[in-house]
Design an enzyme around this catalytic site. Sequence first.
Site, mmCIF file in Angstrom:
data_model
loop_
_atom_site.group_PDB
_atom_site.id
_atom_site.type_symbol
_atom_site.label_atom_id
_atom_site.label_comp_id
_atom_site.label_asym_id
_atom_site.label_seq_id
_atom_site.Cartn_x
_atom_site.Cartn_y
_atom_site.Cartn_z
ATOM 1 N N CYS A 155 -13.894 1.284 9.443
ATOM 2 C CA CYS A 155 -15.203 0.631 9.560
ATOM 3 C C CYS A 155 -15.063 -0.805 9.072
ATOM 4 N N CYS A 167 -25.459 -13.897 -2.634
ATOM 5 C CA CYS A 167 -25.432 -13.174 -1.346
ATOM 6 C C CYS A 167 -25.336 -11.663 -1.591
ATOM 7 N N CYS A 199 -18.287 6.397 2.457
ATOM 8 C CA CYS A 199 -17.768 5.300 3.287
ATOM 9 C C CYS A 199 -17.229 5.837 4.620
ATOM 10 N N CYS A 238 -19.902 -10.542 6.675
ATOM 11 C CA CYS A 238 -19.653 -11.481 5.567
ATOM 12 C C CYS A 238 -19.520 -12.913 6.091
ATOM 13 N N CYS A 259 -23.593 -7.760 2.608
ATOM 14 C CA CYS A 259 -22.789 -6.557 2.868
ATOM 15 C C CYS A 259 -23.448 -5.314 2.272
ATOM 16 N N CYS A 318 -19.184 -15.210 -3.925
ATOM 17 C CA CYS A 318 -20.268 -14.423 -3.310
ATOM 18 C C CYS A 318 -21.620 -14.990 -3.726
ATOM 19 N N CYS A 352 -24.350 -2.174 4.856
ATOM 20 C CA CYS A 352 -23.590 -0.909 4.879
ATOM 21 C C CYS A 352 -24.525 0.229 5.287
ATOM 22 N N ASP A 360 0.825 -1.192 0.000
ATOM 23 C CA ASP A 360 0.000 0.000 0.000
ATOM 24 C C ASP A 360 0.875 1.265 0.000
HETATM 25 C C1 B12 Z 1 -8.151 3.980 -1.411
HETATM 26 C C2 B12 Z 1 -8.289 2.826 -0.451
HETATM 27 C C3 B12 Z 1 -9.378 2.826 0.403
HETATM 28 C C4 B12 Z 1 -10.547 3.790 0.235
HETATM 29 C C5 B12 Z 1 -11.425 3.299 -0.941
HETATM 30 C C6 B12 Z 1 -11.784 1.815 -0.818
HETATM 31 C C7 B12 Z 1 -12.204 1.147 -2.105
HETATM 32 N N1 B12 Z 1 -13.034 0.144 -1.965
HETATM 33 O O1 B12 Z 1 -11.764 1.514 -3.170
HETATM 34 C C8 B12 Z 1 -11.214 3.719 1.641
HETATM 35 C C9 B12 Z 1 -10.606 4.799 2.525
HETATM 36 C C10 B12 Z 1 -12.721 3.832 1.657
HETATM 37 C C11 B12 Z 1 -10.707 2.357 2.112
HETATM 38 C C12 B12 Z 1 -11.348 1.632 3.090
HETATM 39 C C13 B12 Z 1 -10.908 0.391 3.531
HETATM 40 N N2 B12 Z 1 -9.730 -0.191 3.238
HETATM 41 CO CO1 B12 Z 1 -8.517 0.470 1.891
HETATM 42 N N3 B12 Z 1 -7.329 0.882 0.490
HETATM 43 C C14 B12 Z 1 -7.336 1.800 -0.404
HETATM 44 C C15 B12 Z 1 -6.133 1.611 -1.340
HETATM 45 C C16 B12 Z 1 -5.023 2.597 -0.932
HETATM 46 C C17 B12 Z 1 -6.464 1.770 -2.834
HETATM 47 C C18 B12 Z 1 -7.731 1.018 -3.277
HETATM 48 C C19 B12 Z 1 -8.145 1.408 -4.656
HETATM 49 O O2 B12 Z 1 -7.343 1.458 -5.553
HETATM 50 N N4 B12 Z 1 -9.446 1.706 -4.825
HETATM 51 C C20 B12 Z 1 -10.016 2.011 -6.068
HETATM 52 C C21 B12 Z 1 -10.935 0.860 -6.423
HETATM 53 C C22 B12 Z 1 -11.739 1.236 -7.627
HETATM 54 O O3 B12 Z 1 -10.044 -0.207 -6.644
HETATM 55 P P1 B12 Z 1 -10.103 -1.635 -5.883
HETATM 56 O O4 B12 Z 1 -11.072 -1.598 -4.768
HETATM 57 O O5 B12 Z 1 -8.706 -2.093 -5.564
HETATM 58 O O6 B12 Z 1 -10.701 -2.530 -7.032
HETATM 59 C C23 B12 Z 1 -9.966 -2.835 -8.207
HETATM 60 C C24 B12 Z 1 -9.841 -4.328 -8.432
HETATM 61 O O7 B12 Z 1 -10.108 -5.060 -7.278
HETATM 62 C C25 B12 Z 1 -10.759 -4.616 -9.561
HETATM 63 N N5 B12 Z 1 -12.084 -5.177 -9.303
HETATM 64 C C26 B12 Z 1 -12.893 -5.066 -8.271
HETATM 65 N N6 B12 Z 1 -14.033 -5.716 -8.473
HETATM 66 C C27 B12 Z 1 -13.938 -6.272 -9.680
HETATM 67 C C28 B12 Z 1 -14.850 -7.023 -10.388
HETATM 68 C C29 B12 Z 1 -14.537 -7.400 -11.689
HETATM 69 C C30 B12 Z 1 -15.518 -8.174 -12.458
HETATM 70 C C31 B12 Z 1 -13.267 -7.028 -12.240
HETATM 71 C C32 B12 Z 1 -12.894 -7.400 -13.613
HETATM 72 C C33 B12 Z 1 -12.353 -6.298 -11.476
HETATM 73 C C34 B12 Z 1 -12.711 -5.923 -10.210
HETATM 74 O O8 B12 Z 1 -10.986 -3.405 -10.222
HETATM 75 C C35 B12 Z 1 -10.841 -2.339 -9.328
HETATM 76 C C36 B12 Z 1 -10.339 -1.118 -10.036
HETATM 77 O O9 B12 Z 1 -9.146 -1.362 -10.676
HETATM 78 C C37 B12 Z 1 -5.750 0.116 -1.059
HETATM 79 C C38 B12 Z 1 -4.262 -0.207 -1.160
HETATM 80 C C39 B12 Z 1 -3.828 -0.389 -2.581
HETATM 81 N N7 B12 Z 1 -2.714 0.220 -2.904
HETATM 82 O O10 B12 Z 1 -4.491 -1.078 -3.343
HETATM 83 C C40 B12 Z 1 -6.279 -0.109 0.385
HETATM 84 C C41 B12 Z 1 -6.899 -1.457 0.698
HETATM 85 C C42 B12 Z 1 -7.849 -1.788 -0.423
HETATM 86 N N8 B12 Z 1 -7.662 -1.182 1.896
HETATM 87 C C43 B12 Z 1 -7.686 -2.151 2.750
HETATM 88 C C44 B12 Z 1 -8.457 -2.160 3.936
HETATM 89 C C45 B12 Z 1 -8.099 -3.200 4.998
HETATM 90 C C46 B12 Z 1 -9.509 -1.248 4.088
HETATM 91 C C47 B12 Z 1 -10.597 -1.269 5.170
HETATM 92 C C48 B12 Z 1 -11.066 -2.657 5.588
HETATM 93 C C49 B12 Z 1 -10.086 -0.475 6.398
HETATM 94 C C50 B12 Z 1 -11.120 -0.271 7.478
HETATM 95 N N9 B12 Z 1 -11.360 -1.235 8.335
HETATM 96 O O11 B12 Z 1 -11.697 0.789 7.560
HETATM 97 C C51 B12 Z 1 -11.729 -0.459 4.468
HETATM 98 C C52 B12 Z 1 -12.645 -1.361 3.637
HETATM 99 C C53 B12 Z 1 -13.703 -0.592 2.915
HETATM 100 C C54 B12 Z 1 -14.152 -1.326 1.652
HETATM 101 N N10 B12 Z 1 -15.272 -1.997 1.700
HETATM 102 O O12 B12 Z 1 -13.432 -1.249 0.642
HETATM 103 C C55 B12 Z 1 -6.880 -3.337 2.256
HETATM 104 C C56 B12 Z 1 -7.848 -4.421 1.739
HETATM 105 C C57 B12 Z 1 -7.558 -5.830 2.181
HETATM 106 C C58 B12 Z 1 -8.579 -6.794 1.612
HETATM 107 N N11 B12 Z 1 -8.723 -7.941 2.246
HETATM 108 O O13 B12 Z 1 -9.225 -6.522 0.634
HETATM 109 C C59 B12 Z 1 -5.981 -2.659 1.142
HETATM 110 C C60 B12 Z 1 -5.655 -3.570 -0.042
HETATM 111 C C61 B12 Z 1 -4.689 -2.197 1.841
HETATM 112 C C62 B12 Z 1 -3.683 -3.343 2.012
HETATM 113 N N12 B12 Z 1 -2.557 -3.278 1.315
HETATM 114 O O14 B12 Z 1 -3.918 -4.301 2.706
HETATM 115 N N13 B12 Z 1 -9.599 1.983 1.457
HETATM 116 S S1 SF4 Z 2 -21.341 -10.502 2.516
HETATM 117 FE FE1 SF4 Z 2 -19.446 -11.460 1.748
HETATM 118 S S2 SF4 Z 2 -20.180 -13.223 0.532
HETATM 119 FE FE2 SF4 Z 2 -21.924 -11.857 0.840
HETATM 120 S S3 SF4 Z 2 -21.928 -10.552 -0.990
HETATM 121 FE FE3 SF4 Z 2 -20.801 -9.453 0.600
HETATM 122 S S4 SF4 Z 2 -18.678 -9.988 0.221
HETATM 123 FE FE4 SF4 Z 2 -19.910 -11.497 -0.879
HETATM 124 S S1 SF4 Z 3 -16.455 0.122 5.350
HETATM 125 FE FE1 SF4 Z 3 -17.537 1.601 4.041
HETATM 126 S S2 SF4 Z 3 -18.547 0.270 2.549
HETATM 127 FE FE2 SF4 Z 3 -18.042 -1.063 4.290
HETATM 128 S S3 SF4 Z 3 -19.840 -0.995 5.654
HETATM 129 FE FE3 SF4 Z 3 -18.441 0.595 6.352
HETATM 130 S S4 SF4 Z 3 -19.220 2.427 5.313
HETATM 131 FE FE4 SF4 Z 3 -20.037 0.683 4.189
#
Ligand code: B12
Ligand code: SF4
Ligand code: SF4
Length: 314
Positions: free
Chosen positions: A242, A192, A215, A249, A195, A189, A199, A135
């Site tokens: 959060c 289901c 969020c 899940c 989540c 998933c 939220c 990250d």
């Molecule tokens: C910005 C960020 C946030 C933001 C935005 C979150 C989000 N969902 O995008 C905020 C501040 C809200 C956040 C919150 C959290 N985060 Co954060 N965050 C990041 C960060 C720095 C970038 C994520 C990002 O690029 N987001 C933009 C979205 C669009 O990208 P994405 O979610 O990664 O999804 C991509 C792929 O997964 C893919 N994808 C997703 N779905 C699908 C479906 C299909 C069909 C396809 C083809 C592709 C695909 O496409 C997306 C875009 O390229 C990463 C670290 C990193 N460098 O990756 C950590 C990271 C995602 N976060 C992490 C964590 C732990 C959290 C929290 C749990 C923290 C908390 N307890 O509050 C929450 C979870 C909230 C949630 N439900 O996502 C972990 C996730 C671990 C895991 N098991 O997934 C990461 C990976 C950090 C780490 N290195 O461990 N986070």
């Molecule tokens: S609660 Fe877990 S298994 Fe159910 S839709 Fe959400 S991520 Fe998928």
């Molecule tokens: S971490 Fe963000 S997306 Fe997940 S339940 Fe909390 S407010 Fe909703």
Amino acid sequence: MLYTDENSKYIEGIKNKALDLGFQACGISVACRLDREAERFEKWLSAGMHGTMKFMENHFEKRVDPRKLVDDAKTVISVLCNYYPARKQEDPGAPVLSKYAYGTDYHYVMKGRLKELLDFMNDTIGEVNGRAFVDSAPVLDRAWAARSGLGWIGKNSCLISRSNGSFFFIGELIVDIELPADAPGKDHCGSCRICLDACPTGAIVEPGLVDARRCISCLTIEYRHEFPAGTGSILNNRVFGCDICQDVCPWNKRAEPHHETLFEPAPGLLELSAAGWYEMNSTLYRQLFGKSAVKRAGYRLLRRNIDALIAAKG
Ligand code: B12
Ligand code: SF4
Ligand code: SF4
């Protein structure tokens, strides 16, 4: 070093070493441009779903193509690091702290170990150049972990593993050696949608896509300004981060507690009552969160969050 069938003999050693270093899983994927993910990411950015996280607009091409980040990158080696705690906060009325922030900041814990994994590869394979990421640079951690077969992107947008749930961090090594890739993770998933319904702010706007502006995690960690009046009432008693969409899940029913001493909470943290939280001052903050990821917010923002929760109680 180029890929030959010979290289497959290194896989077992690399994965075993990752487990020895304390990671729960290790998987491999080919370093390439993430075309499908880039489309989703672009959609997320252009809809403004990154909110005030302006840094997410930077380095788009590097973020979707690791070959632009590391010279001659051929392979991404992804690892998972479990942080699911054995104990929770004792006072059910206390402001809720995300589990990932209980102990030492994961960046410090994981980066050194990933570098050890790279050293191991240099010792056993020959010259391997690469970089460790936790990250810490523009890398789509979840996308790589899914491609490396470590799980799938759930509807809550977290990376979920059938055996470990989702309470783990993700890191990776991007290296210049070609290695045979694992098969990508499959979706479990199904129908289901627990989540999405759980939220409290409706931030999961479609399966796998989180609008960070709504969020609670983003509001309490990344949003740097004073809160508009009334914000406390939407925080659902969350003080930093959060976990709601992960707590509900079903795959997290299988989560096993970590054995990482560095992720143990500071003495007194889990015992802190609601009243104790409300009285948080900078001395207590330093005592409880000296090495925690809470330092990303700092004392001022943590205090802002607590004040918002107090205001919401009326
Ligand atoms: C910005 C960020 C946030 C933001 C935005 C979150 C989000 N969902 O995008 C905020 C501040 C809200 C956040 C919150 C959290 N985060 Co954060 N965050 C990041 C960060 C720095 C970038 C994520 C990002 O690029 N987001 C933009 C979205 C669009 O990208 P994405 O979610 O990664 O999804 C991509 C792929 O997964 C893919 N994808 C997703 N779905 C699908 C479906 C299909 C069909 C396809 C083809 C592709 C695909 O496409 C997306 C875009 O390229 C990463 C670290 C990193 N460098 O990756 C950590 C990271 C995602 N976060 C992490 C964590 C732990 C959290 C929290 C749990 C923290 C908390 N307890 O509050 C929450 C979870 C909230 C949630 N439900 O996502 C972990 C996730 C671990 C895991 N098991 O997934 C990461 C990976 C950090 C780490 N290195 O461990 N986070
Ligand atoms: S609660 Fe877990 S298994 Fe159910 S839709 Fe959400 S991520 Fe998928
Ligand atoms: S971490 Fe963000 S997306 Fe997940 S339940 Fe909390 S407010 Fe909703």
